[in-house]
Every structure is written in C-alpha cells, then in structure tokens.
Design an enzyme around this catalytic site. Structure first.
Site, PDB file in Angstrom:
ATOM      1  CG  ASP A 145      19.799 -11.398  42.455  1.00  0.00           C
ATOM      2  OD1 ASP A 145      18.646 -11.210  42.855  1.00  0.00           O
ATOM      3  OD2 ASP A 145      20.747 -10.624  42.696  1.00  0.00           O
ATOM      4  CG  HIS A 178      20.843  -8.184  45.281  1.00  0.00           C
ATOM      5  ND1 HIS A 178      19.992  -8.892  44.482  1.00  0.00           N
ATOM      6  CD2 HIS A 178      20.108  -7.201  45.834  1.00  0.00           C
ATOM      7  CE1 HIS A 178      18.781  -8.367  44.546  1.00  0.00           C
ATOM      8  NE2 HIS A 178      18.819  -7.334  45.355  1.00  0.00           N
ATOM      9  CB  SER A 341      15.757  -7.111  46.187  1.00  0.00           C
ATOM     10  OG  SER A 341      15.990  -6.470  44.967  1.00  0.00           O
TER      11      SER A 341
END
Length: 590
Positions: A145, A178, A341
């Site tokens: 990620d 994220h 996600s």
C-alpha cells in the site's frame, strides 16, 4: 437459420456500436515502460541492449530497484509512442519477456466526512466469535500500500521488516494515510485500552510501500513487492489498490506468490463497474467487494466478474474507523474511510485467522472463506460473490480440518451454485431451472408431434431454445471493459428480454406472456420454415413460464404471489394452445 443468426449478430453489433461505454480506450495511465529481459541472457548482453537503447533512442533504462538485477527488470521513461517503437524492435522483443506500460495503480479510498463511531464492521463479520479461538498469532500479513506508520494504536502490534519500493529504502512509513488505515483493520492493537480493534490483532504486519504520497504507484513496484512478501515469509498479502489494465509482470508475481503458498487478496475497485479491477481480477487473487453498514452493496463498489466475496467497506450510514495519519501533518488521527480498500483487509484479517487455525493452501483458504460466508439470495449481478464475510464461521470451519470434496460439493448443491456462471465468473443463472425449461419445451414439442406428425428441423429447435432458455450460459460471460448487456440479451429467453438490460430478476409481463409468440406466429404463419421457428418459440415460452410459475413467479406490477403465478400459468397454457393451433393439419417438414 443462417439469416436468423446473421440478423442476431448484426443487432448485437449495432448494440455495441451505439452503447455509450469507455471501451478499450479506458486504459491505465503511465509515463514509464517496463522492460523485463529474459533471465537466460548473460548480464553483459543485457548491458549492451541497455546501452543500445540509450544510443539509438536517447532513452535511459534503469533497474527498478536493488532487487531488480536478478530478474533483469528495467524501467525507462516513455509514452505510448515509445512503447510502440520498442515493441516494433524485433531484436528487443526476442530478448525480453515483457515490454509493457508501467501503469499507475491507485488506492481505492473514496471521499468521506470523518467522524468517530463504533466499529459496526467487526460485529458485521462476527469477529468476536472468531477471537474466542484465535487472533492470528504466528501469521504474517503483508500490506502492499502507501506504507504503514506505527501510530499509537499499532504500538503493541508486531512488525517484520518491509521495504519502500517507491523510494528504494528499507523504511516503509506512510505519507498518505491509506496504508496505515488498511493495516489497522488487519491488526490494530487490541485489548490495550486505547483506540480501535483489528481483525487479526496478534498477526505480524509487513509494510511494503508501493504507492506514493499522491496515492499512486506503478505495477513494477507492486509486482516486486508481491515477490518480496512471498520470499520473506508473508502468509497473506493485502492489496487495497488497483487499476483498469492487466499486467503480465504483476500476474506472474501473483502466481509466484500463490505457488509459494501465499494467500493474495485485493480490493475489487470503486468504479461501480460490473467487473473487478486488476489485480483483483486475476484467478489466484481473492477479490473483495464492499458492503455498507446495512449489508447492502456499497454504491461505489465494483461487482460481477471476478468478485469472490464481500466485506464491510462503509457507506453513508457508517464508515470504517481506524487510527492512521493525517498526511498534511504526519500526526496520528482516528479517521473513517470508505471503499473496497477498507473491505479487502477484513478478508485479509480473516485469512490470517484461518492460517493460524491450520496449515491451509491458498485454495483451501478461499474454500473456507466462501463456504463459511453468509449467502445472499437473489444476487443476480454477483454483488457479493459467495456472500458476506463471516469470521466466526470461517474459523469454526477451519478448526474442523481440511474440507473434503464431498463436503464442498454438498455446499455448492445446497446453496444453488451448481450452475455455469458460478464456474465462469460469478453466480447469476441457475442451471437446473434452465435445463428444466429446455427439457420441458422439447417434451411439449414431442407431445404435439404425436398428434400432428411433423419432421424436426433447426428452425423448430432454434425456436424452442429462444423461447425457453436462450443461450443462457452467455449471461455469465464477462469481457473486461466491454458492456455486459449484449451478453445478457443473447443469454436470455424471450420472456427474459424485458429485464435483460436492467439486470432485474422480475419478469416483464409484456415479454413473459403469449404476446410475442402470437406476433411471431402471425408474421411467419405462411412461411414454410420460419413458421416452425414461431411454433417453437411458443412452446419454449410455454415451458419457461410454467417453470417460472413454480420457482420464481416475480412479475413487474404483480409481485411474486398468487396473481403472478396465475398470470404465468395462464399464459403458458395460451402459448401451448397457440402452438397447437398453428400446427394443426401440418405434416410437412418442420
């Protein structure tokens, strides 16, 4: 019959031409190109090739990272014109395995309004029951990620060495927020009197940074991260990222990890499209669609082709809360995100719980996830794959031992997955009812033939199929980046045409009636061959309506009660009567 087939192909072609879709033009973004030289070529020859590119095209190929030398993976700046030039070079083609765009993939986070709330998502997947047995101890989950920052609520979580493939360094901290949020869902420190909980909070995290501070990254970095994870002890890989275009180098990396026993999981994507993005679409990747707090498909979530299972991703009624960083300050914050996600790490966490419960292969982990999921009836567009993720049921099943083929076959049978589309790419068209419709139409034709002898022909057969089931297995076909409605139309019988484009499960009473067979009989009654196509459609529609009257009597405006059943049965009888009337006195070849 040839004219009929040509007419169908023409209509479908017109449909493709007129349908407003992005088509093959919707390719991923890239500004660099991957050159993967063959491993059997000597290093000196590779260096000569690289030098030649510099001299001939004024390009500057470079190794993608310190790990690239073993696989001869080079990156060079370039656009589509450069890509074409390189691919047209015969010598370069012979010396490389791939010459492909180094696409940008992006994190699947959607805009949201952060607020604090309870973790409905963990209750939704029945995590508490799973924690009674295991919390993922001994399992390593690689988070590919934007990196992972050890915020306070990851203080008690174990980390193993990762890598930053964006900046080519060992420190894989997050500069976007994220990846830390995703990692928190997998293994946020739990029972520490602070913050939130994670699905597999005793599992180890391996941070692998492939997405930059803008949330984008290249397939070359992602592919190397997958290999790094597989080579350095990861049991599970989570990729909450993706793009619209496939990549051979990434698929090869996925297969490499799969062959080493690593479970690979990816987000399906947030385009509300009827097919998963890549890498979720690959066969050896578990693709995850997103649910909202009510258990419905999240509006943004991709669905259909490639989706294997669904998990909480958040929506307007509630998002996914974890501790992450504020990318503008780098400070730790609790934030709520939504997206596929956020759904994928739930499945990655449960996969870690399964791996902690037994020595399972990737295929066995997928079987356990799917068999233990909560099946959703009427999932005509494959919103949910096998169903809703259930951590408690998954761990319970994993602790029972390996799943035998007999047990898995029984589960497929009991849950209605013994149909063609399940094995192709989803779960929409039930096989047994379709076979009953086709068989019923043939039995009606044989019954009619007993009283009015006629020879069989392809016109009659075509009518029987068109009226009863259509080429039903086509409804399960997906072609990436193409509209799905032409396949639904070609795969529908005449009664199903009214709802084929919309994908609704309810029949349109105009199509699911004697009306269209009557029109065809009137039009073709005087034609010696096409008349039998009209008679065949009447018999096929009769069979289709009769079967639907018993198994799925749902009609627009009439619901699914006795009125709908009566309507379908009445029209089935009318269709058979119409076919009988049109066949009387006929002894010619059908």
């Amino acid at each position: 019959m040839k004219k009929f087939l040509l007419m169908c192909l023409f209509i479908v072609g017109i449909g493709f031409a007129l349908c407003p879709y992005k088509g093959f033009a919707a390719q991923g973004e890239f500004n660099s190109i991957i050159l993967d030289f063959r491993e059997d070529i000597p290093a000196t020859e590779v260096q000569q090739e690289v030098a030649g590119l510099t001299q001939k095209y004024n390009l500057s190929p470079r190794l993608n990272s310190e790990f690239s030398a073993a696989d001869n993976i080079y990156i060079l700046e370039g656009d589509a014109a450069t890509l074409k030039t390189l691919r047209d070079s015969k010598g370069l083609r012979n010396d490389t395995e791939y010459i492909e765009p180094n696409y940008f993939y992006r994190a699947f986070t959607t805009p949201n309004d952060p607020y604090y709330g309870k973790q409905w998502n963990l209750r939704n997947i029945n995590a508490e029951q799973a924690w009674d047995e295991t919390a993922g101890d001994g399992v390593t989950v690689a988070v590919i990620d934007t990196g992972v920052t050890q915020v306070p609520d990851l203080k008690d979580t174990q980390f193993v060495e990762g890598y930053d493939f964006v900046n080519d360094r060992a420190d894989a901290t997050d500069d976007f927020g994220h990846g830390t949020h995703v990692a928190g869902t997998v293994a946020q420190s739990t029972n520490n009197n602070y913050g939130t909980a994670g699905v597999a909070y005793q599992a180890k995290l391996m941070p692998l940074k492939v997405l930059s501070a803008s949330g984008g990254g290249t397939v070359a970095d992602i592919a190397e991260a997958i290999r790094f994870a597989a080579d350095n002890g990861a049991d599970v890989i989570n990729m909450s990222l993706g793009g619209p275009s496939p990549s051979e180098i990434m698929e090869e990396a996925v297969n490499y990890a799969y062959n080493k026993g690593v479970v690979v999981i990816a987000a399906a994507g947030n385009e509300s499209s009827d097919s998963a993005s890549y890498p979720a679409r690959y066969p050896h990747v578990i693709s995850v669609s997103a649910l909202d707090a009510a258990g419905n498909k999240a509006p943004y979530s991709n669905f259909g082709a490639g989706v294997d299972i669904s998990a909480p991703g958040g929506g307007e009624s509630g998002q996914i809360l974890q501790e992450t960083i504020d990318p503008s300050t780098g400070e730790a914050v609790f934030a709520e995100f939504q997206g596929t996600s956020m759904a994928a790490p739930h499945v990655a966490g449960v996969a870690a719980l399964i791996k902690a419960s037994g020595d399972y292969s990737p295929d066995e982990v997928l079987d356990i996830l799917q068999e233990s999921s909560r099946k959703i009836d009427g999932d005509s567009l494959n919103y949910f794959g096998s169903g809703h993720l259930d951590a408690g049921a998954a761990v319970k099943l994993a602790l029972k031992g390996n799943i035998s083929f007999k047990d898995f076959f029984r589960w497929l049978r009991d849950n209605g997955y013994l149909n063609l589309r399940f094995w192709i790419d989803g779960g929409m068209v039930a096989l047994l009812p379709k076979l009953a419709m086709v068989l019923g139409s043939y039995l009606l034709a044989l019954f009619l033939r007993y009283y009015f002898p006629f020879a069989w022909s392809w016109f009659l057969t075509g009518g029987l199929v068109a009226g009863s089931s259509g080429i039903f297995f086509l409804r399960g076909f997906y072609v990436f980046d193409l509209p799905q409605w032409p396949f639904r139309v070609m795969g529908s019988s005449i009664p199903e045409l009214g709802n084929a484009i919309q994908g609704s499960s309810a029949l349109n009473p105009v199509f699911a009636s004697v009306l269209i067979p009557a029109v065809l009989v009137v039009l073709f009654l005087g034609h010696p061959k096409w008349k039998w196509f009209a008679i065949g459609t009447a018999l096929g529609v009769s069979s289709c309506l009769a079967v639907n009257a018993f198994i799925s009597p749902e009609l627009w405006g009439l619901g699914d009660g006795w009125m709908a059943r009566a309507f379908l049965i009445a029209n089935a009888l009318l269709c058979f009567g119409l076919a009988k009337l049109a066949s009387q006195g006929e002894t010619n070849a059908a």
